[in-house]
Motif scaffolding. Sequence first.
Motif, PDB file in Angstrom:
ATOM      1  N   ILE A   1     -43.621  70.517  20.639  1.00 46.03           N
ATOM      2  CA  ILE A   1     -42.463  70.935  19.855  1.00 46.03           C
ATOM      3  C   ILE A   1     -42.872  71.919  18.766  1.00 46.03           C
ATOM      4  CG2 ILE A   1     -40.775  70.130  18.153  1.00 46.03           C
ATOM      5  CD1 ILE A   1     -39.868  69.634  20.953  1.00 46.03           C
ATOM      6  N   GLU A   2     -43.963  71.634  18.075  1.00 46.70           N
ATOM      7  CA  GLU A   2     -44.418  72.528  17.012  1.00 46.70           C
ATOM      8  C   GLU A   2     -44.797  73.896  17.567  1.00 46.70           C
ATOM      9  OE1 GLU A   2     -44.249  72.075  13.772  1.00 46.70           O
ATOM     10  OE2 GLU A   2     -43.294  70.141  14.176  1.00 46.70           O
TER      11      GLU A   2
ATOM     12  N   PRO B   1     -33.542  67.872  19.693  1.00 47.74           N
ATOM     13  CA  PRO B   1     -33.083  67.015  20.800  1.00 47.74           C
ATOM     14  C   PRO B   1     -34.076  66.919  21.963  1.00 47.74           C
ATOM     15  CG  PRO B   1     -31.346  68.510  20.093  1.00 47.74           C
ATOM     16  CD  PRO B   1     -32.603  68.974  19.438  1.00 47.74           C
ATOM     17  N   PHE B   2     -35.076  67.797  21.986  1.00 44.07           N
ATOM     18  CA  PHE B   2     -36.029  67.798  23.095  1.00 44.07           C
ATOM     19  C   PHE B   2     -37.297  66.996  22.775  1.00 44.07           C
ATOM     20  CE2 PHE B   2     -33.458  71.583  23.397  1.00 44.07           C
ATOM     21  CZ  PHE B   2     -33.165  71.678  24.747  1.00 44.07           C
ATOM     22  N   ALA B   3     -37.383  66.438  21.565  1.00 51.67           N
ATOM     23  CA  ALA B   3     -38.637  65.817  21.118  1.00 51.67           C
ATOM     24  C   ALA B   3     -38.667  64.319  21.392  1.00 51.67           C
ATOM     25  CB  ALA B   3     -38.831  66.071  19.624  1.00 51.67           C
TER      26      ALA B   3
ATOM     27  N   ARG C   1     -36.063  74.467  14.196  1.00 48.90           N
ATOM     28  CA  ARG C   1     -36.438  73.047  14.263  1.00 48.90           C
ATOM     29  C   ARG C   1     -35.244  72.199  14.701  1.00 48.90           C
ATOM     30  NH1 ARG C   1     -40.912  70.615  12.726  1.00 48.90           N
ATOM     31  NH2 ARG C   1     -41.667  72.548  11.758  1.00 48.90           N
ATOM     32  N   SER C   2     -34.071  72.516  14.182  1.00 49.21           N
ATOM     33  CA  SER C   2     -32.865  71.784  14.582  1.00 49.21           C
ATOM     34  C   SER C   2     -32.549  72.010  16.057  1.00 49.21           C
ATOM     35  CB  SER C   2     -31.678  72.228  13.721  1.00 49.21           C
ATOM     36  OG  SER C   2     -31.894  71.916  12.366  1.00 49.21           O
TER      37      SER C   2
ATOM     38  N   ARG D   1     -43.252  79.585  18.211  1.00 48.67           N
ATOM     39  CA  ARG D   1     -42.917  80.685  19.121  1.00 48.67           C
ATOM     40  C   ARG D   1     -41.511  81.200  18.865  1.00 48.67           C
ATOM     41  NH1 ARG D   1     -41.330  79.352  25.092  1.00 48.67           N
ATOM     42  NH2 ARG D   1     -39.404  79.010  23.909  1.00 48.67           N
ATOM     43  N   ASP D   2     -40.571  80.261  18.645  1.00 50.02           N
ATOM     44  CA  ASP D   2     -39.181  80.671  18.480  1.00 50.02           C
ATOM     45  C   ASP D   2     -38.907  81.298  17.120  1.00 50.02           C
ATOM     46  OD1 ASP D   2     -38.496  80.005  21.002  1.00 50.02           O
ATOM     47  OD2 ASP D   2     -36.872  78.639  20.452  1.00 50.02           O
TER      48      ASP D   2
END
Length: 228
Positions: free
Chosen positions: A67-68, A52-54, A47-48, A73-74
């Motif tokens: 983002i979720e 920055p991409f959200a 999540r961290s 996925r990650d």
Amino acid sequence: MNAVYHSHFNEDTIEVLREAFDPTGTLETDLLEMWPILQAGVEQDVRSFWLPFAGDTTPYRLCTAAIEDLIARDVRYTCEKFLGGLNQKLIGKMVRRGRASSKDRATEIAFTAGLLASYHARHLRLCAAFASDPPKLARLTHSLYALYALENSVLLNGAALERADQELRDSAEHKSKLQAIDRSQCWLEMTVDGIIITANQNFLSTMGYSLREITGRHHGMFCTEEDR
């Protein structure tokens, strides 16, 4: 970010990466050992990484749902890194992430910084868990950053890795064709002066000689007087 990528790399490519980043052959065992300590913080790390991409205020303008989805996925991807071992599919996923990160300089910097931050957070957890066992902490820390070095290298050099992998595939295909020729045909290798260097087994069996008997002799030994 749905770029096409190699889902399976040549095993020779994987072996090169193993030799470079896991010369002692202990990386996979160490990653399994540290996983129980790191597992609880995986979602927080991911999540961290994506924060920055959200939102519309960032250059990437990724919505909350996107983002979720990336976080979910990650989390799975991180589990694979620590539990699945260094394999062809995992390297393919690393290359895909590298392609996504290289669309512009800002994204590349954000990916690299986020990756380093996530590994630093994991290192702090290892320090807290194994403070009383410095040798183990040193060993696991070394393996953790070996994984980081591998992942960062693939992220930044994915295109070059794919080219090298394709060259290995082409080389293997060429070798396979030569082996097929060797199995199905007779051949003889000579110098420009006609001196025999070597021959394949089909040739030797057909002519009734051993390689030792013909090496260094002139190919005229197989010709009749009329043909010379």
